[in-house]
Design a protein around this motif. Structure first.
Motif, PDB file in Angstrom:
ATOM      1  N   ILE A  45       1.461  -1.568  -0.008  1.00 60.65           N
ATOM      2  CA  ILE A  45       0.018   0.283  -0.296  1.00 60.65           C
ATOM      3  C   ILE A  45       1.036   1.390   0.042  1.00 60.65           C
ATOM      4  CG2 ILE A  45      -1.773   1.603   1.051  1.00 60.65           C
ATOM      5  CD1 ILE A  45      -2.763  -1.580   2.418  1.00 60.65           C
ATOM      6  N   SER A  46       1.423   1.658   1.214  1.00 61.69           N
ATOM      7  CA  SER A  46       2.153   2.830   1.194  1.00 61.69           C
ATOM      8  C   SER A  46       3.164   2.208   2.520  1.00 61.69           C
ATOM      9  CB  SER A  46       1.617   3.948   1.837  1.00 61.69           C
ATOM     10  OG  SER A  46       2.746   5.010   2.251  1.00 61.69           O
ATOM     11  N   PRO A  47       4.741   2.783   2.139  1.00 56.26           N
ATOM     12  CA  PRO A  47       5.684   2.598   3.886  1.00 56.26           C
ATOM     13  C   PRO A  47       5.086   3.370   4.128  1.00 56.26           C
ATOM     14  CG  PRO A  47       6.573   3.378   1.209  1.00 56.26           C
ATOM     15  CD  PRO A  47       4.769   3.738   1.587  1.00 56.26           C
ATOM     16  N   ASP A  48       4.338   4.474   4.448  1.00 60.42           N
ATOM     17  CA  ASP A  48       4.168   4.939   5.981  1.00 60.42           C
ATOM     18  C   ASP A  48       2.588   4.391   7.002  1.00 60.42           C
ATOM     19  OD1 ASP A  48       5.390   6.916   5.543  1.00 60.42           O
ATOM     20  OD2 ASP A  48       4.517   7.971   4.157  1.00 60.42           O
ATOM     21  N   TYR A  49       2.216   3.322   5.433  1.00 60.02           N
ATOM     22  CA  TYR A  49       0.920   3.045   5.912  1.00 60.02           C
ATOM     23  C   TYR A  49       1.116   1.174   6.297  1.00 60.02           C
ATOM     24  CZ  TYR A  49      -3.880   1.106   6.561  1.00 60.02           C
ATOM     25  OH  TYR A  49      -5.417   0.449   6.896  1.00 60.02           O
ATOM     26  N   HIS A  50       1.168   1.241   7.696  1.00 60.37           N
ATOM     27  CA  HIS A  50       1.428  -0.195   8.519  1.00 60.37           C
ATOM     28  C   HIS A  50       0.076  -1.402   8.670  1.00 60.37           C
ATOM     29  CE1 HIS A  50       4.869   1.461  10.563  1.00 60.37           C
ATOM     30  NE2 HIS A  50       4.172   2.060  11.064  1.00 60.37           N
ATOM     31  N   ILE A  51       0.039  -2.022   7.252  1.00 56.92           N
ATOM     32  CA  ILE A  51      -1.311  -2.967   7.101  1.00 56.92           C
ATOM     33  C   ILE A  51      -0.782  -4.147   8.057  1.00 56.92           C
ATOM     34  CG2 ILE A  51       0.620  -4.727   5.554  1.00 56.92           C
ATOM     35  CD1 ILE A  51      -1.894  -4.361   3.623  1.00 56.92           C
ATOM     36  N   GLY A  52       0.483  -4.500   8.794  1.00 57.73           N
ATOM     37  CA  GLY A  52      -0.498  -5.512   9.788  1.00 57.73           C
ATOM     38  C   GLY A  52      -1.038  -5.505  10.329  1.00 57.73           C
ATOM     39  N   ALA A  53      -1.649  -4.157  10.794  1.00 59.88           N
ATOM     40  CA  ALA A  53      -1.144  -2.594  12.575  1.00 59.88           C
ATOM     41  C   ALA A  53      -2.786  -3.516  11.984  1.00 59.88           C
ATOM     42  CB  ALA A  53      -1.531  -1.801  12.713  1.00 59.88           C
ATOM     43  N   SER A  54      -3.330  -2.911  11.028  1.00 53.86           N
ATOM     44  CA  SER A  54      -4.771  -3.446  10.648  1.00 53.86           C
ATOM     45  C   SER A  54      -5.188  -5.077  10.028  1.00 53.86           C
ATOM     46  CB  SER A  54      -5.197  -2.399   9.039  1.00 53.86           C
ATOM     47  OG  SER A  54      -4.681  -1.282   8.740  1.00 53.86           O
ATOM     48  N   ALA A  55      -4.188  -5.894   9.848  1.00 54.88           N
ATOM     49  CA  ALA A  55      -4.869  -7.390  10.127  1.00 54.88           C
ATOM     50  C   ALA A  55      -4.557  -7.940  11.319  1.00 54.88           C
ATOM     51  CB  ALA A  55      -3.530  -7.706   9.363  1.00 54.88           C
ATOM     52  N   VAL A  56      -4.113  -7.372  12.221  1.00 60.18           N
ATOM     53  CA  VAL A  56      -4.350  -7.346  14.327  1.00 60.18           C
ATOM     54  C   VAL A  56      -5.579  -7.114  14.199  1.00 60.18           C
ATOM     55  CG1 VAL A  56      -3.586  -7.327  15.898  1.00 60.18           C
ATOM     56  CG2 VAL A  56      -1.716  -7.526  14.136  1.00 60.18           C
ATOM     57  N   VAL A  57      -6.455  -5.914  13.968  1.00 58.19           N
ATOM     58  CA  VAL A  57      -7.089  -5.544  14.419  1.00 58.19           C
ATOM     59  C   VAL A  57      -8.213  -6.622  13.768  1.00 58.19           C
ATOM     60  CG1 VAL A  57      -8.718  -3.650  14.005  1.00 58.19           C
ATOM     61  CG2 VAL A  57      -6.812  -3.344  14.240  1.00 58.19           C
ATOM     62  N   GLY A  58      -8.482  -7.146  12.471  1.00 55.55           N
ATOM     63  CA  GLY A  58      -8.782  -7.975  11.736  1.00 55.55           C
ATOM     64  C   GLY A  58      -9.391  -9.692  12.462  1.00 55.55           C
ATOM     65  N   PHE A  59      -7.908  -9.624  13.090  1.00 52.47           N
ATOM     66  CA  PHE A  59      -8.190 -10.675  14.189  1.00 52.47           C
ATOM     67  C   PHE A  59      -9.102 -10.861  14.825  1.00 52.47           C
ATOM     68  CE2 PHE A  59      -4.357 -12.353  11.713  1.00 52.47           C
ATOM     69  CZ  PHE A  59      -4.374 -13.598  11.678  1.00 52.47           C
ATOM     70  N   TYR A  60      -8.861  -9.090  15.898  1.00 54.12           N
ATOM     71  CA  TYR A  60      -9.314  -8.919  16.716  1.00 54.12           C
ATOM     72  C   TYR A  60     -11.214  -9.206  17.161  1.00 54.12           C
ATOM     73  CZ  TYR A  60      -4.787  -7.324  19.130  1.00 54.12           C
ATOM     74  OH  TYR A  60      -4.061  -6.430  19.472  1.00 54.12           O
ATOM     75  N   VAL A  61     -11.452  -8.855  15.570  1.00 54.33           N
ATOM     76  CA  VAL A  61     -12.863  -7.969  15.496  1.00 54.33           C
ATOM     77  C   VAL A  61     -13.216 -10.193  15.358  1.00 54.33           C
ATOM     78  CG1 VAL A  61     -14.498  -7.817  13.663  1.00 54.33           C
ATOM     79  CG2 VAL A  61     -12.871  -6.271  14.335  1.00 54.33           C
ATOM     80  N   LEU A  62     -12.486 -11.100  14.105  1.00 51.36           N
ATOM     81  CA  LEU A  62     -12.810 -11.901  14.043  1.00 51.36           C
ATOM     82  C   LEU A  62     -12.809 -12.873  14.877  1.00 51.36           C
ATOM     83  CD1 LEU A  62     -13.451 -14.435  12.050  1.00 51.36           C
ATOM     84  CD2 LEU A  62     -11.139 -14.973  12.097  1.00 51.36           C
ATOM     85  N   SER A  63     -11.781 -12.557  16.186  1.00 50.17           N
ATOM     86  CA  SER A  63     -11.873 -13.571  17.079  1.00 50.17           C
ATOM     87  C   SER A  63     -13.018 -13.307  18.533  1.00 50.17           C
ATOM     88  CB  SER A  63     -10.893 -13.400  18.435  1.00 50.17           C
ATOM     89  OG  SER A  63     -10.675 -13.629  19.333  1.00 50.17           O
TER      90      SER A  63
END
Length: 346
Positions: A29-47
């Protein structure tokens, strides 16, 4: 189809922690966008969604079976985690690729996992020091960079049976947690309260549980809670982007929340379980844990066997993580989950 979704999220976390996301020829996406953080939040919702289903169906929503629920979560989290944690520590020691501080405090804190989301902020120093000057932290070594987010999830597991059983808690704690997050996003309190500290992130987990109740026509007003939180965070996102007020990973958290809520809602409509979905879902957790190993293995190769091109390096990381994850899954996790499923039926 949650298995494929978890698999994709785990690969995004690996892309973040391995550095693939910042490779100039492989920019997701962008070097300034931490896509891993959004993915972690995805795990939180799914959990939150999956735990609401599990505690309701597998444990009959019985508060007396809380210890059984904890045992179930222990068998889901710890066997493959300990296996890969020890593998990484042994790799550190044998290759001397990076210094590792092996002491009792670090081993206990990393093996138990639970305090790591607090310790990570102490380890960064400066403004993130959340401990008083006269308090010595328990351990500050992180062989697995994803472990602090895993610590937050385990803390959620510890409180969740009580929140779901005493339903009024679910619908009273949710808005309180959301307000704490908004305060963090607006800068009134440190931003990490909205990413890795439970009070400000609990509503993210609970949104999955509320979504489960809405889908199964259990909770009162659950739809309104989801709509209000989604709208509020969207407006907050617009403000952050317009005013350029991004703090820490707050932007990524909001985007991850909005996208994940929609994704879990849609995927929950797909009932059949396919063998590929089951396999990829099983691999997702070992892959999530292998984020650091995906970077270490190619780095060790580069050190001893010469340079790889920029195109080959991301490929070598992906191949190494898939191989290590398959090994961890079939050696440890597959049998651990079979045993866990048998325990659920007792």
């Amino acid at each position: 189809m949650f298995g494929i979704y978890r698999f994709i999220l785990s690969l995004l976390v690996v892309a973040e922690h391995s550095g693939i996301n910042r490779n100039e020829h492989f920019d997701l996406i962008s070097p300034d966008y931490h896509i891993g953080a959004s993915a972690v939040v995805g795990f939180y919702v799914l959990s939150g969604y999956v735990m609401a289903h599990s505690f309701s169906r597998n444990f009959d929503l019985d508060i007396k079976r809380t210890l059984s629920f904890y045992l179930d979560r222990f068998l889901r989290i710890y066997p493959v985690y300990i296996f890969l944690f020890l593998a990484i520590v042994i790799f550190y020691v044998l290759t001397r690729l990076t210094p590792v501080d092996i002491n009792f405090n670090n081993l206990i804190s990393n093996i138990t996992i639970i305090p790591l989301n607090l310790l990570i902020f102490y380890s960064t120093g400066g403004n993130y020091n959340i401990f008083p000057d006269n308090v010595r932290p328990f351990g500050l070594s992180f062989p697995m960079p994803v472990a602090p987010s895993l610590a937050l999830e385990i803390q959620f597991y510890l409180v969740f049976p009580f929140i779901l059983y005493y339903r009024k808690l679910l619908y009273s704690i949710y808005p309180i947690s959301l307000i704490i997050f908004i305060f963090a996003a607006a800068g009134f309190i440190p931003w990490w309260h909205g990413y890795l500290i439970l009070p400000g992130t609990l509503f993210i987990f609970l949104s999955g549980a509320v979504l489960y109740e809405y889908k199964n026509r259990i909770g009162w007003g659950s739809r309104n809670y989801l709509i209000c939180s989604a709208v509020l965070l969207f407006l907050l996102l617009v403000y952050i982007v317009y005013a350029d007020k991004k703090l820490g990973h707050i932007l990524e958290v909001i985007i991850g929340f909005e996208f994940s809520l929609a994704a879990v809602y849609c995927l929950s409509e797909i009932k059949p379980k396919y063998s590929l979905d089951v396999l990829l879902g099983g691999l997702s957790y070992p892959i999530f844990l292998c984020a650091n190993l995906a970077k270490l293995l190619p780095s060790y190769y580069l050190k001893h066997y010469g340079e790889l091109s920029l195109f080959e390096k991301p490929g070598s990381q992906i191949i190494s993580i898939i191989l290590v994850s398959l090994l961890a899954y079939y050696l440890v996790d597959y049998n651990a989950q079979k045993f866990r499923k048998r325990i659920q039926k007792i």
